[in-house]
Design a protein around this motif. Structure first.
Motif, PDB file in Angstrom:
ATOM      1  N   ARG A  76      14.280 -19.095 -29.212  1.00 29.62           N
ATOM      2  CA  ARG A  76      13.718 -17.817 -29.682  1.00 29.62           C
ATOM      3  C   ARG A  76      12.617 -17.456 -28.825  1.00 29.62           C
ATOM      4  NH1 ARG A  76      10.331 -15.559 -32.202  1.00 29.62           N
ATOM      5  NH2 ARG A  76       9.410 -17.389 -33.345  1.00 29.62           N
ATOM      6  N   ARG A  77      11.585 -18.418 -28.932  1.00 30.37           N
ATOM      7  CA  ARG A  77      10.242 -18.042 -28.425  1.00 30.37           C
ATOM      8  C   ARG A  77      10.348 -18.193 -26.922  1.00 30.37           C
ATOM      9  NH1 ARG A  77       6.799 -23.103 -30.396  1.00 30.37           N
ATOM     10  NH2 ARG A  77       8.631 -23.682 -30.901  1.00 30.37           N
ATOM     11  N   THR A  78      10.998 -18.980 -26.203  1.00 32.30           N
ATOM     12  CA  THR A  78      11.164 -18.937 -24.990  1.00 32.30           C
ATOM     13  C   THR A  78      11.984 -17.368 -24.548  1.00 32.30           C
ATOM     14  OG1 THR A  78      11.800 -21.210 -24.626  1.00 32.30           O
ATOM     15  CG2 THR A  78      12.410 -19.856 -22.875  1.00 32.30           C
ATOM     16  N   ALA A  79      12.980 -16.911 -25.222  1.00 30.14           N
ATOM     17  CA  ALA A  79      13.487 -15.663 -24.685  1.00 30.14           C
ATOM     18  C   ALA A  79      12.428 -14.535 -25.030  1.00 30.14           C
ATOM     19  CB  ALA A  79      14.508 -15.300 -25.950  1.00 30.14           C
ATOM     20  N   GLU A  80      11.607 -14.589 -26.156  1.00 38.54           N
ATOM     21  CA  GLU A  80      10.424 -13.579 -26.299  1.00 38.54           C
ATOM     22  C   GLU A  80       9.487 -13.790 -25.170  1.00 38.54           C
ATOM     23  OE1 GLU A  80       8.578 -14.482 -29.992  1.00 38.54           O
ATOM     24  OE2 GLU A  80      10.069 -13.387 -31.240  1.00 38.54           O
ATOM     25  N   ARG A  81       9.187 -14.980 -24.788  1.00 43.59           N
ATOM     26  CA  ARG A  81       8.094 -15.058 -23.584  1.00 43.59           C
ATOM     27  C   ARG A  81       8.901 -14.475 -22.262  1.00 43.59           C
ATOM     28  NH1 ARG A  81       5.780 -20.886 -22.832  1.00 43.59           N
ATOM     29  NH2 ARG A  81       4.663 -19.765 -21.542  1.00 43.59           N
ATOM     30  N   ILE A  82      10.158 -14.587 -21.965  1.00 40.72           N
ATOM     31  CA  ILE A  82      10.873 -14.194 -20.860  1.00 40.72           C
ATOM     32  C   ILE A  82      10.858 -12.664 -20.974  1.00 40.72           C
ATOM     33  CG2 ILE A  82      13.125 -13.819 -19.819  1.00 40.72           C
ATOM     34  CD1 ILE A  82      13.636 -16.825 -20.239  1.00 40.72           C
ATOM     35  N   ALA A  83      11.211 -12.197 -22.081  1.00 40.23           N
ATOM     36  CA  ALA A  83      11.352 -10.595 -22.360  1.00 40.23           C
ATOM     37  C   ALA A  83       9.834  -9.874 -22.078  1.00 40.23           C
ATOM     38  CB  ALA A  83      11.595 -10.259 -23.733  1.00 40.23           C
ATOM     39  N   ALA A  84       8.687 -10.788 -22.347  1.00 41.27           N
ATOM     40  CA  ALA A  84       7.519 -10.209 -22.258  1.00 41.27           C
ATOM     41  C   ALA A  84       7.025 -10.664 -20.706  1.00 41.27           C
ATOM     42  CB  ALA A  84       6.503 -11.049 -23.184  1.00 41.27           C
ATOM     43  N   GLY A  85       7.523 -11.196 -20.013  1.00 41.25           N
ATOM     44  CA  GLY A  85       7.320 -11.248 -18.490  1.00 41.25           C
ATOM     45  C   GLY A  85       6.390 -12.454 -18.404  1.00 41.25           C
ATOM     46  N   GLU A  86       6.352 -13.223 -19.420  1.00 43.81           N
ATOM     47  CA  GLU A  86       5.497 -14.479 -19.208  1.00 43.81           C
ATOM     48  C   GLU A  86       6.046 -15.693 -18.452  1.00 43.81           C
ATOM     49  OE1 GLU A  86       4.023 -15.834 -23.028  1.00 43.81           O
ATOM     50  OE2 GLU A  86       3.377 -13.755 -23.752  1.00 43.81           O
ATOM     51  N   LEU A  87       7.269 -15.605 -18.447  1.00 40.90           N
ATOM     52  CA  LEU A  87       8.180 -16.568 -17.592  1.00 40.90           C
ATOM     53  C   LEU A  87       9.212 -15.826 -16.794  1.00 40.90           C
ATOM     54  CD1 LEU A  87       9.140 -19.305 -20.775  1.00 40.90           C
ATOM     55  CD2 LEU A  87       7.351 -19.463 -18.815  1.00 40.90           C
ATOM     56  N   GLU A  88       9.552 -16.439 -15.723  1.00 36.23           N
ATOM     57  CA  GLU A  88      10.595 -15.849 -15.182  1.00 36.23           C
ATOM     58  C   GLU A  88      11.725 -16.633 -15.458  1.00 36.23           C
ATOM     59  OE1 GLU A  88      10.675 -15.849 -10.730  1.00 36.23           O
ATOM     60  OE2 GLU A  88       8.468 -15.664 -10.567  1.00 36.23           O
ATOM     61  N   ASP A  89      12.796 -15.605 -15.616  1.00 31.65           N
ATOM     62  CA  ASP A  89      14.251 -16.004 -15.898  1.00 31.65           C
ATOM     63  C   ASP A  89      14.785 -16.441 -14.364  1.00 31.65           C
ATOM     64  OD1 ASP A  89      16.679 -16.615 -16.720  1.00 31.65           O
ATOM     65  OD2 ASP A  89      16.912 -14.808 -17.361  1.00 31.65           O
ATOM     66  N   GLU A  90      15.081 -17.714 -14.016  1.00 33.96           N
ATOM     67  CA  GLU A  90      15.373 -18.273 -12.900  1.00 33.96           C
ATOM     68  C   GLU A  90      16.964 -18.602 -12.815  1.00 33.96           C
ATOM     69  OE1 GLU A  90      13.014 -21.682 -11.929  1.00 33.96           O
ATOM     70  OE2 GLU A  90      11.131 -20.589 -12.010  1.00 33.96           O
ATOM     71  N   GLY A  91      17.489 -18.354 -14.161  1.00 34.39           N
ATOM     72  CA  GLY A  91      19.011 -18.410 -14.067  1.00 34.39           C
ATOM     73  C   GLY A  91      19.213 -20.153 -13.978  1.00 34.39           C
ATOM     74  N   GLU A  92      20.393 -20.186 -13.521  1.00 32.71           N
ATOM     75  CA  GLU A  92      20.675 -21.894 -13.484  1.00 32.71           C
ATOM     76  C   GLU A  92      20.172 -22.445 -11.944  1.00 32.71           C
ATOM     77  OE1 GLU A  92      24.909 -22.806 -13.566  1.00 32.71           O
ATOM     78  OE2 GLU A  92      25.187 -20.975 -15.046  1.00 32.71           O
ATOM     79  N   SER A  93      19.040 -23.164 -12.201  1.00 32.09           N
ATOM     80  CA  SER A  93      18.474 -23.811 -10.956  1.00 32.09           C
ATOM     81  C   SER A  93      18.723 -25.248 -10.727  1.00 32.09           C
ATOM     82  CB  SER A  93      17.040 -23.701 -11.236  1.00 32.09           C
ATOM     83  OG  SER A  93      16.642 -24.584 -12.396  1.00 32.09           O
ATOM     84  N   ASP A  94      19.798 -25.737 -11.660  1.00 29.11           N
ATOM     85  CA  ASP A  94      20.254 -27.227 -11.303  1.00 29.11           C
ATOM     86  C   ASP A  94      21.206 -27.310 -10.384  1.00 29.11           C
ATOM     87  OD1 ASP A  94      18.541 -27.922 -13.199  1.00 29.11           O
ATOM     88  OD2 ASP A  94      19.888 -28.053 -14.945  1.00 29.11           O
ATOM     89  N   ARG A  95      21.915 -26.036  -9.785  1.00 24.12           N
ATOM     90  CA  ARG A  95      22.668 -26.179  -8.599  1.00 24.12           C
ATOM     91  C   ARG A  95      22.120 -26.896  -7.573  1.00 24.12           C
ATOM     92  NH1 ARG A  95      26.163 -20.541  -8.915  1.00 24.12           N
ATOM     93  NH2 ARG A  95      26.480 -20.721 -11.211  1.00 24.12           N
ATOM     94  N   GLY A  96      22.894 -27.823  -6.727  1.00 22.70           N
ATOM     95  CA  GLY A  96      22.300 -28.234  -5.612  1.00 22.70           C
ATOM     96  C   GLY A  96      23.223 -28.218  -4.555  1.00 22.70           C
TER      97      GLY A  96
END
Length: 54
Positions: free
Chosen positions: A34-54
């Motif tokens: 919940r806190r992470t989603a709020e931070r993404i919505a507020a622009g504090e974090l970038e939503d990078e999607g799936e970054s584990d693909r190699g």
């Protein structure tokens, strides 16, 4: 044994071992998401999607 509830938490101290319930872990994870989603919505974090693909 000396089982006593911690102040304000559902965890118990049993001797030198902490015991927590599955619901405590579930609640912690839910709150973290919940806190992470709020931070993404507020622009504090970038939503990078799936970054584990190699």
């Amino acid at each position: 044994m000396n089982d006593k509830p911690c102040s304000g938490h559902r965890a118990k101290i049993t001797g030198a071992m902490w015991r927590i319930g599955r619901l405590d872990v579930d609640d912690y994870i839910e709150e973290a998401y919940r806190r992470t989603a709020e931070r993404i919505a507020a622009g504090e974090l970038e939503d990078e999607g799936e970054s584990d693909r190699g």
